[in-house]
Design a protein around this motif. Structure first.
Motif, PDB file in Angstrom:
ATOM      1  N   GLN A 426       0.827  -1.199   0.000  1.00  0.00           N
ATOM      2  CA  GLN A 426       0.000   0.000   0.000  1.00  0.00           C
ATOM      3  C   GLN A 426       0.872   1.264   0.000  1.00  0.00           C
ATOM      4  O   GLN A 426       0.521   2.272  -0.592  1.00  0.00           O
ATOM      5  CB  GLN A 426      -0.892  -0.044   1.237  1.00  0.00           C
ATOM      6  N   GLN A 427       2.031   1.142   0.645  1.00  0.00           N
ATOM      7  CA  GLN A 427       2.898   2.323   0.719  1.00  0.00           C
ATOM      8  C   GLN A 427       3.739   2.520  -0.526  1.00  0.00           C
ATOM      9  O   GLN A 427       4.456   3.500  -0.652  1.00  0.00           O
ATOM     10  CB  GLN A 427       3.810   2.207   1.943  1.00  0.00           C
ATOM     11  N   GLU A 428       3.698   1.549  -1.408  1.00  0.00           N
ATOM     12  CA  GLU A 428       4.499   1.690  -2.627  1.00  0.00           C
ATOM     13  C   GLU A 428       3.641   2.045  -3.815  1.00  0.00           C
ATOM     14  O   GLU A 428       4.064   1.887  -4.969  1.00  0.00           O
ATOM     15  CB  GLU A 428       5.251   0.386  -2.898  1.00  0.00           C
ATOM     16  N   VAL A 429       2.446   2.530  -3.538  1.00  0.00           N
ATOM     17  CA  VAL A 429       1.540   2.837  -4.643  1.00  0.00           C
ATOM     18  C   VAL A 429       2.176   3.854  -5.581  1.00  0.00           C
ATOM     19  O   VAL A 429       2.734   4.860  -5.143  1.00  0.00           O
ATOM     20  CB  VAL A 429       0.212   3.396  -4.086  1.00  0.00           C
ATOM     21  N   THR A 430       2.119   3.569  -6.847  1.00  0.00           N
ATOM     22  CA  THR A 430       2.735   4.478  -7.818  1.00  0.00           C
ATOM     23  C   THR A 430       1.724   5.019  -8.810  1.00  0.00           C
ATOM     24  O   THR A 430       2.074   5.736  -9.729  1.00  0.00           O
ATOM     25  CB  THR A 430       3.824   3.755  -8.615  1.00  0.00           C
TER      26      THR A 430
END
Lengths: 431, 385
Positions: A426-430
């Protein structure tokens, strides 16, 4: 009988009454959720017993002495022996009754109430017995030399108790503050207090903190049941106090320091919630919305409710059309008829709450069954409050309740890893 | 005894009166100076600006028709779903937000003055932390994200424990306040450009002529109708302005810090930082922000100090996901001096992704920007994400 002695008598009476009622009005300790917490609770009760008994007898003594001297003329003062009188009439009988109560087999509740009656009643009876005697307070001051023996006693006895407590609690304190080394397989979580949030930083996939893939989550701490959780506690701005009430963890967070904290959890969040979910008034709901939710509920929900609810009894409960429509849809019944006009919007939530049992303590909030929540989760039906709390026990604690967070205890390390992986993604959403 | 009785009865009286909040019947009209409305500063300094009473009454009435105060909607049965959401949002706003953001969203609640940075003033309709283009409105999801996660480095706390429908209701109400505030401002601007303020009229012994007054009142009514549409549409269209980023993988930029090419991407990002993007002009050679910028660079649109961010702290107010950083760089920050690189021909999309990677590691490796002669002390051990 002096007015003042009655005044002092109210103090131990109120103390005992509050103590007896504490359990029922929610002033006692919440259920403990960690191994060390159990020891801390034990220590608390030991200290409470010592101070409580001392407090009550001191206050009774005070009341007694006021009454005792109020009835004596100056000439009688020197020859009077208040301690002997007090021991004979007040302390010894009460201690005797108390021991009898303790040993005599009876239900805990009767013991409690008999104890309360004793603590309140006997001093009252005594006061009534002696109140007939004439009372005259001297208006002349007179000199009374202190009693060295007494002073020595009341210094040494508490000193011994203090030292005893210090030795007694040491093993617990040592475990808490100077534990064995941090297990190698445990990755600490960095918890940072700031106005007004707890920011949790987990090592990301590289298992290291302070890299670009750290996981940062506000107000949610995730740990595993039965396993030690280690925290590096920091503060960004002012003093905070990291407080897990149910785990009996309370530690100040100080700017500039990193303070290690550890605890374990006896129950997972899921188990804790299984025991019952709590609703609050405001989370209950708009009947129209609930009908929509229920109508889309799947078969298992109907089966569950059919098993739980006797349709005959249900009919009695159905007090509004909306409710009837809901239950009909849910239970695939056609026959349920409204018993009253659909005038009030409130009956539905109230009725629904009554389906799955009540909180044994008669709390304003009621218990609800987990399975029911799962079926009807949505905007209108939502569990609240049955999480392990994280709060700030400094000033932020109550007024600034935004520093309230949630401790989530996973059942297994795999589930925690799953959560971390999901958070990482979720924190690496690009996009 | 009398004293005691008096004391007890006055305490009882206080209890019976209670501390019930008295809401005004409408949103109170905001107070602006002329400079704040027209953007011009006169040599005499910024003067306070009060509308003459007939104009003021008209503006208040027009605004109240366009955006009535939800607390005045009492007839439950006649309310639409939207209105019910706004009522819920208003109640939550009153509980959680009003003490900083103020009753009508002006960022002027009782605690606002003690906060650095100041709470957002919604009335301009300009929001910094969003997924949309710089000039566009934020989406509801953007507002909810800020509510849920807070804005680290500011006093905005996260409301992560509130349920989604509560957060949505709050976001909806914030948007409502913003729309109202924007319309209010536009109506005030109309008059401030043409008419004299109450103070000036009083000082010169003038009054507005009836003809002028009629014209103005008509203009206000017309503009209100028109602008309400425009503002409402701008919010509805927010989703169309979301800044889409190309997948970094397709541009050959890895986001996984364990991958082999990651380091190269970081170093490339540093080159962009030092070179074409011009970041170092404000954020400094060492990434800690250049102190003492003046003019427009020193304050934001609202007139409050707005120094360039210290990038080595890792406090990303608008979110720390790579996409958040990408959008921040691509679009800049509305209301501040931070320009968007999306319009910079020298900076490609790939460059922006490299810059994102560089910024992600900078807090833990500030030595990447050490200037040599004055090496920065490592802050890795004191990083507070």
């Amino acid at each position: 009988m002096s007015k003042w002695s009655l005044f002092f008598l109210t103090v131990p009476v109120a103390g005992v009454a509050i103590f007896a009622a504490a359990e029922y009005i929610g002033w006692s300790l919440p259920p403990v959720q960690s191994t060390l917490g159990r020891e801390i609770d034990h220590l608390y009760y030991v200290v409470l017993a010592i101070t409580g008994v001392t407090f009550i007898f001191t206050q009774l003594g005070l009341a007694f002495l006021v009454s005792f001297y109020a009835r004596r003329r100056p000439a009688e003062m020197e020859s009077a022996n208040p301690i002997a009188t007090m021991l004979f009439w007040l302390i010894v009988p009460m201690a005797g009754f108390g021991l009898l109560l303790y040993w005599f087999p009876m239900p805990a509740e009767s013991r409690l109430w008999m104890g309360v009656s004793l603590a309140v009643g006997w001093p009252l009876v005594l006061s009534l017995l002696v109140s007939g005697r004439s009372a005259r307070v001297s208006s002349t001051a007179w000199h009374l030399h202190g009693n060295n023996t007494l002073e020595t006693v009341w210094t040494i006895v508490p000193a011994i108790i203090f030292i005893g407590l210090a030795i007694y609690q040491y093993p617990t304190w040592k475990q808490l503050r100077y534990p064995k080394e941090r297990p190698v397989d445990v990755q600490p979580v960095r918890v940072i207090g700031r106005q007004f949030e707890w920011r949790m930083v987990y090592a990301g996939r590289d298992q290291k903190l302070d890299t670009a893939d750290d996981l940062v989550v506000a107000n949610e701490l995730h740990v595993v049941k039965g396993k030690e959780a280690w925290i590096d506690l920091r503060a960004m701005d002012v003093l905070h106090s990291f407080f897990l009430p149910l785990h009996r963890v309370k530690q100040d967070a100080v700017p500039g320091l990193t303070i290690p904290v550890w605890f374990d959890s006896l129950e997972s969040s899921w188990e804790f919630q299984e025991k019952g979910l709590l609703f609050e008034e405001e989370d209950l709901l708009d009947p129209a919305g609930l009908v929509a939710v229920i109508q889309s509920a799947s078969d298992p929900a109907s089966a569950f409710l059919k098993e739980k609810i006797d349709p005959g009894a249900l009919q009695l409960r159905a007090s509004s059309k909306t409710l009837v429509a809901a239950f009909n849809a849910l239970l695939a019944l056609d026959s349920l008829e409204p018993l009253a006009a659909d005038s009030d919007e409130k009956p539905l939530p109230l009725e629904l709450r009554q389906l799955a049992g009540t909180n044994p303590k008669g709390d304003r909030r009621r218990l609800f069954h987990r399975k029911l929540i799962d079926r009807f989760a949505g905007d209108y039906l939502r569990p609240v409050g049955r999480d392990f709390d994280i709060v700030c026990a400094e000033l932020c604690g109550w007024g600034h309740y935004k520093m309230k967070g949630r401790l989530f205890v996973h059942d297994t390390p795999e589930l925690l890893a799953e959560w971390m992986e999901a958070t990482a993604r979720q924190q690496e959403v690009t996009q | 005894m009398t004293v005691l009785a008096t004391g007890v009865s006055s305490i009882l009286l206080l209890f019976s009166l209670g501390c019930a909040k008295q809401f005004p019947s409408t949103f109170p009209l905001s107070h602006y100076t002329r400079g704040q409305l027209t953007g011009e500063t006169s040599p005499a300094g910024d003067r306070s600006f009060t509308l003459p009473s007939p104009i003021r009454a008209k503006v208040e009435e027009t605004l109240d028709q366009a955006f009535p105060a939800p607390w005045t909607w009492t007839n439950q049965s006649e309310l639409s779903v939207e209105q019910k959401t706004l009522i819920k949002g208003q109640q939550l706003y009153q509980q959680h937000c009003v003490h900083c953001h103020g009753l009508s969203g002006g960022g002027d609640g009782p605690t606002a003055a003690s906060l650095i940075p100041r709470p957002r003033d919604f009335r301009r309709g300009i929001f910094k932390w969003k997924s949309t283009a710089s000039r566009a409105k934020p989406t509801r999801e953007d507002l909810v994200a800020i509510l849920r996660d807070g804005a680290i480095g500011t006093s905005m706390p996260p409301f992560a424990l509130l349920t989604d429908d509560k957060l949505n209701a709050m976001a909806e109400y914030v948007a409502y306040l913003s729309k109202r505030g924007e319309l209010e401002r536009q109506l005030l601007v109309i008059y401030s450009q043409e008419g004299s303020s109450q103070e000036e009229l009083l000082a010169n012994g003038e009054s507005i002529s009836d003809a002028d007054k009629e014209d103005l009142l008509e203009l206000i009514a017309e503009t209100a109708l028109e602008q309400k549409e425009v503002i409402t549409e701008s919010w509805q269209e927010a989703a169309e302005s979301i800044v889409e980023a190309e997948d970094p993988a397709s541009l050959g930029v890895p986001l996984d810090i364990t991958s082999k090419e990651f380091e190269a991407s970081v170093l490339k990002g540093r080159d962009v930082y030092r070179g074409d993007a011009g970041c170092k002009k404000c954020h400094g050679e060492d990434g800690r922000g250049v102190a003492g910028l003046n003019g427009a660079d020193a304050v934001d649109l609202w007139g409050y100090p707005n120094p360039p961010r210290n990038l080595t702290l890792g406090l990303w107010r608008g979110g720390r996901q790579p996409i958040d950083l990408y959008r921040r760089i691509h679009e800049g920050i509305a209301g501040s001096s931070m320009p968007g690189q999306g319009s910079n021909p020298k900076v490609s999309k790939k460059d922006i992704w490299d810059l994102v990677n560089f910024l992600r590691v900078l807090p833990s490796r500030p030595e990447l920007l050490s200037t040599g002669e004055n090496p920065s002390p490592s802050v890795a051990s004191t990083t507070n994400h």
